[in-house]
Design a protein around this motif. Structure first.
Motif, PDB file in Angstrom:
ATOM      1  N   ILE A 148      -3.721  47.263   6.142  1.00  0.00           N
ATOM      2  CA  ILE A 148      -5.076  47.579   5.697  1.00  0.00           C
ATOM      3  C   ILE A 148      -5.128  47.599   4.172  1.00  0.00           C
ATOM      4  O   ILE A 148      -4.295  48.239   3.518  1.00  0.00           O
ATOM      5  CB  ILE A 148      -5.532  48.948   6.258  1.00  0.00           C
ATOM      6  N   HIS A 149      -6.121  46.907   3.614  1.00  0.00           N
ATOM      7  CA  HIS A 149      -6.354  46.918   2.178  1.00  0.00           C
ATOM      8  C   HIS A 149      -7.788  47.382   1.927  1.00  0.00           C
ATOM      9  O   HIS A 149      -8.744  46.679   2.292  1.00  0.00           O
ATOM     10  CB  HIS A 149      -6.148  45.531   1.565  1.00  0.00           C
ATOM     11  N   LEU A 150      -7.940  48.560   1.341  1.00  0.00           N
ATOM     12  CA  LEU A 150      -9.254  49.067   0.974  1.00  0.00           C
ATOM     13  C   LEU A 150      -9.606  48.602  -0.436  1.00  0.00           C
ATOM     14  O   LEU A 150      -8.751  48.140  -1.191  1.00  0.00           O
ATOM     15  CB  LEU A 150      -9.275  50.589   1.046  1.00  0.00           C
ATOM     16  N   GLU A 151     -10.894  48.703  -0.746  1.00  0.00           N
ATOM     17  CA  GLU A 151     -11.408  48.296  -2.057  1.00  0.00           C
ATOM     18  C   GLU A 151     -10.956  46.880  -2.409  1.00  0.00           C
ATOM     19  O   GLU A 151     -10.528  46.586  -3.526  1.00  0.00           O
ATOM     20  CB  GLU A 151     -10.975  49.297  -3.145  1.00  0.00           C
ATOM     21  N   THR A 152     -11.061  46.027  -1.413  1.00  0.00           N
ATOM     22  CA  THR A 152     -10.657  44.627  -1.578  1.00  0.00           C
ATOM     23  C   THR A 152     -11.798  43.729  -1.142  1.00  0.00           C
ATOM     24  O   THR A 152     -12.268  43.808   0.009  1.00  0.00           O
ATOM     25  CB  THR A 152      -9.411  44.308  -0.726  1.00  0.00           C
ATOM     26  N   GLN A 153     -12.267  42.894  -2.053  1.00  0.00           N
ATOM     27  CA  GLN A 153     -13.361  41.977  -1.761  1.00  0.00           C
ATOM     28  C   GLN A 153     -12.774  40.652  -1.281  1.00  0.00           C
ATOM     29  O   GLN A 153     -11.971  40.032  -1.986  1.00  0.00           O
ATOM     30  CB  GLN A 153     -14.219  41.746  -3.004  1.00  0.00           C
ATOM     31  N   ALA A 154     -13.151  40.242  -0.063  1.00  0.00           N
ATOM     32  CA  ALA A 154     -12.617  38.994   0.490  1.00  0.00           C
ATOM     33  C   ALA A 154     -13.571  37.840   0.211  1.00  0.00           C
ATOM     34  O   ALA A 154     -14.792  38.011   0.205  1.00  0.00           O
ATOM     35  CB  ALA A 154     -12.407  39.138   1.988  1.00  0.00           C
ATOM     36  N   ASP A 155     -12.999  36.673  -0.028  1.00  0.00           N
ATOM     37  CA  ASP A 155     -13.791  35.445  -0.142  1.00  0.00           C
ATOM     38  C   ASP A 155     -12.986  34.322   0.498  1.00  0.00           C
ATOM     39  O   ASP A 155     -11.931  34.546   1.094  1.00  0.00           O
ATOM     40  CB  ASP A 155     -14.150  35.134  -1.592  1.00  0.00           C
ATOM     41  N   ALA A 156     -13.483  33.114   0.369  1.00  0.00           N
ATOM     42  CA  ALA A 156     -12.816  31.990   1.025  1.00  0.00           C
ATOM     43  C   ALA A 156     -11.375  31.838   0.556  1.00  0.00           C
ATOM     44  O   ALA A 156     -10.488  31.455   1.329  1.00  0.00           O
ATOM     45  CB  ALA A 156     -13.600  30.704   0.777  1.00  0.00           C
ATOM     46  N   ASN A 157     -11.112  32.144  -0.705  1.00  0.00           N
ATOM     47  CA  ASN A 157      -9.751  32.001  -1.225  1.00  0.00           C
ATOM     48  C   ASN A 157      -8.792  33.005  -0.587  1.00  0.00           C
ATOM     49  O   ASN A 157      -7.597  32.750  -0.458  1.00  0.00           O
ATOM     50  CB  ASN A 157      -9.752  32.182  -2.744  1.00  0.00           C
ATOM     51  N   THR A 158      -9.351  34.174  -0.192  1.00  0.00           N
ATOM     52  CA  THR A 158      -8.511  35.215   0.398  1.00  0.00           C
ATOM     53  C   THR A 158      -7.851  34.746   1.684  1.00  0.00           C
ATOM     54  O   THR A 158      -6.769  35.214   2.055  1.00  0.00           O
ATOM     55  CB  THR A 158      -9.362  36.477   0.697  1.00  0.00           C
ATOM     56  N   SER A 159      -8.501  33.822   2.380  1.00  0.00           N
ATOM     57  CA  SER A 159      -8.043  33.450   3.718  1.00  0.00           C
ATOM     58  C   SER A 159      -6.882  32.464   3.724  1.00  0.00           C
ATOM     59  O   SER A 159      -6.350  32.160   4.795  1.00  0.00           O
ATOM     60  CB  SER A 159      -9.206  32.845   4.508  1.00  0.00           C
ATOM     61  N   HIS A 160      -6.483  31.950   2.574  1.00  0.00           N
ATOM     62  CA  HIS A 160      -5.389  30.972   2.562  1.00  0.00           C
ATOM     63  C   HIS A 160      -4.103  31.609   3.086  1.00  0.00           C
ATOM     64  O   HIS A 160      -3.733  32.721   2.705  1.00  0.00           O
ATOM     65  CB  HIS A 160      -5.176  30.414   1.152  1.00  0.00           C
TER      66      HIS A 160
END
Length: 656
Positions: free
Chosen positions: A464-476
């Motif tokens: 679990i990662h809190l205070e983390t904004q995900a975007d398309a790059n995060t999914s690599h």
């Protein structure tokens, strides 16, 4: 057998007539709407097997109709067609194979039935409708009374032939036999109305007929409402005398104590009491009925139901004496293994019932198959098994974006299936929109769900990662993405160009709202009405605008009548059929929707008028730059409730 160290009363065996059960927990009869062509289905079999495998001492099969005039719909189960014997036999065998026992509840629903399905009128004692919008029922003739009494006996015999262990005769919840017993529904002037002796004639004749058909060695009991909670109806004082009279006249092996009447008023909202009710509101009913049966040469086993959510609550009630078995219907919908988890000291793994009534009673009111907000596998035991959950043979690295209830369900389920799961949440806490429930005491059982989900994530090993904004790059580097990013709150714009408050803004700082608060319910869910009730509890003067005509219109009658009574008691003023036009200079201006003209105008300190939240839709798609599948769940698809979010989260994890 040594007593259980923590729950010695719960895990002691019991004889109910000629039937021995392994412990003191039973699954009460509750409508599932799993029937097919008025017969039990394979879905019923998987459902009951799971609860027996989960340790329940006894399952009582939902109301089995004794006559064509009581079918109501194709999901209504009939016991009068010999074709029912084989499927009931398969279910009884499945329950017995798991160490449980199965009783059948036999029933005629009387005036509650919609006669359109079987093309018959509803039958009752008198022509009094059960609700303001219901048609008047047909007052039964003496020939029809005799027919139905015998039909109960015939159906009981069919169920025993099918291998069921016992029979529960329904004299509860305002169904037909209670309709004859109650002065609120029986205005007859013949031998079946007037005096208590006359009003009991049909129920007593039916009980005698069933006992005569079964003989003395078969287990037979009754389910009763200890209080109708209905003006002019049967009170607890009435029922203590009636139950003793019935048990003295006929051999009754058990008395299952419930309450309420199926009537279009407050009483029906006590039947499956939601999280606004406390367990101790109903326990005195059982104590009184039990005391009335004391001193009998062979006192019936006494059963109790309603709001028992944990095995520890059951143990506490049993330890007080006078009660022999504890019924846990919704708790078993939420977790079919609740008993075995307590027995093996794994209670921390229990999926809790939170009394929300959204997946069970809410679906029941829509004539749909019941499910469960906290347990989306309820009713899908064959397709989505829990106890023997098959782990994936192709483990993936899975990214879940969003830590609300749907995202947590997706992450935990995927990890339990053997995937390597990471959950990212942009805020500093898991819970999503449900965290707002912490502000409202009457809705804070949702916190029990959130605590259980967090514990499940930990057991499953989710990163679990809190205070983390995900975007398309995060999914690599991941093999699949489950997006559960929720939706953005919105509120109504005003004619003068201003903006009303969202629910979130109101909950964040109730003091800034002032003393006179107006809310507009354009959502129809619990969201607005629960905040209105909470603000009234804080001592504010609350006005609730209901453009549709009724606030909280999606809430089923199993909760809504009690909600309306509470709003009335708390002096919440409801204005139906009008819409908010403007709020300026401290004055609210409404539009009368029936006339299309200006409506009410009054002073207010603040106006809360939420609109459906705007989904945070994803720009992620499978393609050259993002080759992995993306599953969108919950509010980021369409802003709805936790019921849908959790279901979709579970389904997405299963479909990885």
């Amino acid at each position: 057998m040594h007593p259980h160290p923590t729950y010695p009363h719960v895990f002691s065996p019991l004889n109910i007539g000629g039937t021995q059960v392994r412990n003191r927990i039973f699954v009460p009869a509750h409508t599932t709407n799993y029937g097919e062509n008025n017969l039990p289905s394979d879905r019923h079999l998987a459902y009951h097997r799971a609860r027996a495998a989960g340790g329940a001492g006894l399952n009582i099969f939902e109301g089995i109709r004794v006559h064509r005039s009581s079918l109501g719909r194709q999901q209504g189960l009939n016991g009068f067609d010999p074709a029912c014997i084989a499927p009931f036999s398969r279910i009884a065998n499945a329950v017995r194979e798991e160490g449980g026992r199965l009783f059948g509840q036999i029933i005629h629903l009387g005036r509650h039935i919609d006669g359109n399905f079987a093309r018959t009128p509803a039958w009752s004692a008198s022509d009094i409708p059960w609700a303001a919008t219901a048609p008047p029922p047909h007052p039964m003739t003496e020939e029809e009374i005799a027919l139905v009494a015998q039909a109960h006996a015939d159906v009981a015999a069919n169920l025993i032939e099918a291998g069921l262990d016992g029979i529960e005769l329904t004299m509860s919840h305002g169904h037909l036999l209670q309709q004859f017993m109650s002065p609120a529904s029986n205005l007859r002037e013949d031998d079946y109305g007037g005096s208590l002796e006359n009003r009991l004639r049909f129920p007593l004749d039916t009980l005698r007929a069933v006992r005569s058909r079964l003989g003395p060695d078969r287990t037979l009991g009754i389910r009763i409402s200890a209080d109708e909670y209905l003006p002019g109806g049967l009170s607890l004082d009435d029922m203590t005398g009636i139950v003793r009279q019935l048990a003295q006249a006929v051999q009754v092996d058990f008395v299952n104590v419930s309450h309420s009447a199926y009537h279009g008023s407050y009483t029906v909202s006590t039947q499956m009491a939601d999280m606004s009710f406390k367990i101790d509101q109903f326990q005195p009913l059982t104590h009184a009925i039990s005391a009335a049966l004391d001193g009998m040469a062979c006192k019936p086993v006494v059963m109790t139901v309603c709001r028992y959510q944990t095995v520890s609550q059951a143990e506490e009630m049993l330890a007080q004496g006078g009660t022999d078995m504890i019924g846990m219907a919704r708790a078993h919908i939420a977790d079919p293994a609740i008993v075995s988890k307590a027995q093996t000291r794994r209670e921390a793994e229990t999926t809790p019932c939170i009394g929300c009534n959204q997946g069970c009673a809410g679906m029941l009111a829509l004539n749909l198959a019941i499910t469960c907000l906290t347990n989306p596998t309820a009713g899908r035991e064959a397709d989505w098994p829990i106890a023997k959950r098959a782990r994936t043979t192709v483990a993936k690295r899975v990214l879940v974006t969003g830590g609300g209830p749907g995202g947590m369900e997706a992450a935990a389920t995927a990890a339990e299936l053997g995937h390597e799961v990471t959950l990212v949440e942009r805020t500093n806490a898991l819970g999503g929109a449900l965290l707002w429930a912490t502000r409202m005491p009457l809705r804070n059982e949702f916190l029990t769900l959130l605590a259980a989900q967090k514990a499940r994530l930990e057991r499953a090993g989710v990163t679990i990662h809190l205070e983390t904004q995900a975007d398309a790059n995060t999914s690599h580097g991941y093999g699949a993405v489950i997006q559960a990013t929720g939706a953005v709150p919105r509120s109504q714009e005003l004619a003068s160009g201003g903006q009303t408050l969202t629910l979130e803004a109101a909950l964040r700082d109730p003091e800034m709202l002032g003393q006179h608060v107006t809310l507009v319910d354009s959502l129809g869910t619990w969201s607005v009405v629960s905040v209105a009730e909470w603000l009234a509890d804080l001592g504010k003067h609350v006005t609730l605008i209901a453009p549709s005509g009724s606030p909280g219109w999606t809430i089923s009658m199993y909760s809504s009548f009690a909600l309306k009574q509470r709003l009335k008691d708390k002096k919440v003023k409801v204005i139906p059929g009008q819409a908010l036009q403007d709020f300026s200079g401290g004055m609210v201006q409404l539009t009368d929707l029936s006339l299309g003209e200006p409506g009410a105008r009054f002073a207010a300190d603040s106006v809360i008028a939420p609109l459906p939240a705007r989904p945070l839709t994803s720009t992620w798609r499978r393609g050259a730059n993002h080759p992995v599948p993306v599953f969108a769940i919950g509010d980021c698809q369409s802003a709805r409730t936790a019921l849908e979010a959790i279901y979709e989260g579970h389904e997405a994890a299963r479909n990885l």
